[in-house]
Design an enzyme around this catalytic site. Structure first.
Site, PDB file in Angstrom:
ATOM      1  N   VAL A  42       0.857  -1.172   0.000  1.00  0.00           N
ATOM      2  CA  VAL A  42       0.000   0.000   0.000  1.00  0.00           C
ATOM      3  C   VAL A  42       0.896   1.226   0.000  1.00  0.00           C
ATOM      4  CG1 VAL A  42      -1.858   1.236   1.167  1.00  0.00           C
ATOM      5  CG2 VAL A  42      -1.736  -1.256   1.322  1.00  0.00           C
ATOM      6  N   CYS A  43       0.645   2.139  -0.945  1.00  0.00           N
ATOM      7  CA  CYS A  43       1.359   3.406  -0.981  1.00  0.00           C
ATOM      8  C   CYS A  43       2.876   3.175  -1.074  1.00  0.00           C
ATOM      9  CB  CYS A  43       0.978   4.240   0.243  1.00  0.00           C
ATOM     10  SG  CYS A  43       1.453   5.976   0.164  1.00  0.00           S
ATOM     11  N   SER A  44       3.641   3.813  -0.218  1.00  0.00           N
ATOM     12  CA  SER A  44       5.102   3.729  -0.293  1.00  0.00           C
ATOM     13  C   SER A  44       5.655   2.421   0.233  1.00  0.00           C
ATOM     14  CB  SER A  44       5.735   4.909   0.456  1.00  0.00           C
ATOM     15  OG  SER A  44       5.307   4.935   1.805  1.00  0.00           O
TER      16      SER A  44
ATOM     17  N   THR B 263       2.327   3.484  -6.927  1.00  0.00           N
ATOM     18  CA  THR B 263       2.504   3.972  -5.565  1.00  0.00           C
ATOM     19  C   THR B 263       1.808   5.331  -5.483  1.00  0.00           C
ATOM     20  OG1 THR B 263       4.115   4.420  -3.794  1.00  0.00           O
ATOM     21  CG2 THR B 263       4.704   5.142  -6.009  1.00  0.00           C
TER      22      THR B 263
END
Length: 333
Positions: A107-109, A127
């Site tokens: 998730v994300c970074s 991302t």
């Protein structure tokens, strides 16, 4: 449930993680019922402080949790990922666990931790848009695409930031248990819409900068007030009180996209809302929002979202469609 083996979902956290990257997907899996059991692992067992100060208890440290037996490994993001990816023990554990798991997600970074573990070579990933350039620069072996809200490349799933983690988790649930269960989970969590992975992670309010001057602001206001109006450069220039050439230059400089591209994105988002909120024919939606014909709308949807308008409506209607379902736990929703 008797005779049912729960899928084991293990979340990887670290000091400075983004709490919604954990709690959002965690609630999605939990709401799917007995099909999943969720655990949290960190560099060390015990309290882990998120970037906002929220403390979460990690039941396992990487030294005491073996990498075997994991169905889905989910690596969360957050500012602390830059320090976490320097933790050799954590990176080694993620690499080993991901290799043995049926699938791995970030998730994300959190994608930076997967990259540090050597799990993304040659893969297409996404991302949070704010870290797109950094990921591409630091990991040229990875194909970075920050337009979608989530991307699947084989057993590796990656998502954009924060709430996109819930979209990713819903897609994982649908992949395991089917569309009806995923819709029921979305309804239970009061999620307005299960967004397709190919949908842009940028809403109109986010993918462009805000107008810096009154003339450009007037043009933007006119676009949003009536997305289906003609909105050619001459008409927008009249709203702005500028010459067409001057508006073209200032609009692009202030918002980062030219007027025509901005108009198209606004129209696509308006059509998306119409498709998911009502039963108006696709042809009528196309005319109302400036696409002229259903075929033009279809081509634009395929180019921007990777899906046809009719398929978008069928697959991603609002949660009102799910009102006739019961939750996976057998409770009314």
């Amino acid at each position: 449930m008797e005779g049912v083996t729960s899928r084991r979902v293990v979340f990887v956290v670290f000091d400075g993680f983004q709490p919604l990257d954990l709690t959002g997907p965690h609630e999605v899996f939990h709401s799917a019922g007995d099909d999943y059991v969720c655990e949290v692992v960190a560099p060390r067992a015990g309290p882990v402080r998120s970037v906002s100060g929220l403390l979460v208890h990690a039941g396992h440290g990487v030294a005491d949790l073996g990498p075997a037996g994991i169905d889905t490994l989910v690596v969360v993001g957050g500012r602390g990922v830059d320090r976490a990816r320097q933790d050799e023990a954590l990176v080694s554990w993620v690499a080993a666990a991901a290799t043995r798991a049926r699938r791995v997600a970030s998730v994300c970074s959190g994608v930076f931790l997967l990259a540090a573990a050597g799990l993304l070579d040659g893969r297409r990933v996404t991302t949070h848009w704010a870290r797109e350039e950094q990921l591409a620069r630091e990991h040229p072996e990875v194909r970075v695409d920050c337009e979608p809200i989530f991307v699947r490349d084989g057993p590796v799933w990656t998502s954009a930031g924060v709430t996109a983690g819930m979209d990713l988790a819903l897609a994982l649930v649908e992949d395991d248990l089917g569309r009806d269960v995923a819709h029921a989970v979305a309804r239970r969590l009061v999620l307005f819409l299960r967004r397709p992975g190919g949908q842009s992670q940028f809403s109109v309010a986010l993918w462009s900068r805000q107008p810096a001057t009154d003339p450009v602001r007037a043009a933007v206001t006119a676009i949003h007030a009536d997305p289906g109006a003609r909105h050619d450069i001459a008409g927008l220039a009249a709203h702005a009180g500028l010459s067409p050439r001057h508006l073209q230059r200032r609009f692009t400089a202030e918002l980062g996209v030219p007027p025509a591209a901005y108009v198209e994105r606004v129209r696509v988002e308006a059509a998306q809302r119409a498709l998911t909120e009502g039963d108006e024919p696709v042809e009528a939606i196309a005319r109302r929002y400036g696409f002229t014909t259903a075929e033009t709308l279809r081509r634009t949807f395929h180019r921007r979202l990777g899906i046809a308008p009719s398929d978008y409506r069928a697959r991603f209607r609002s949660t009102a469609e799910a009102a006739h379902h019961v939750s996976p736990k057998g409770e009314p929703v």
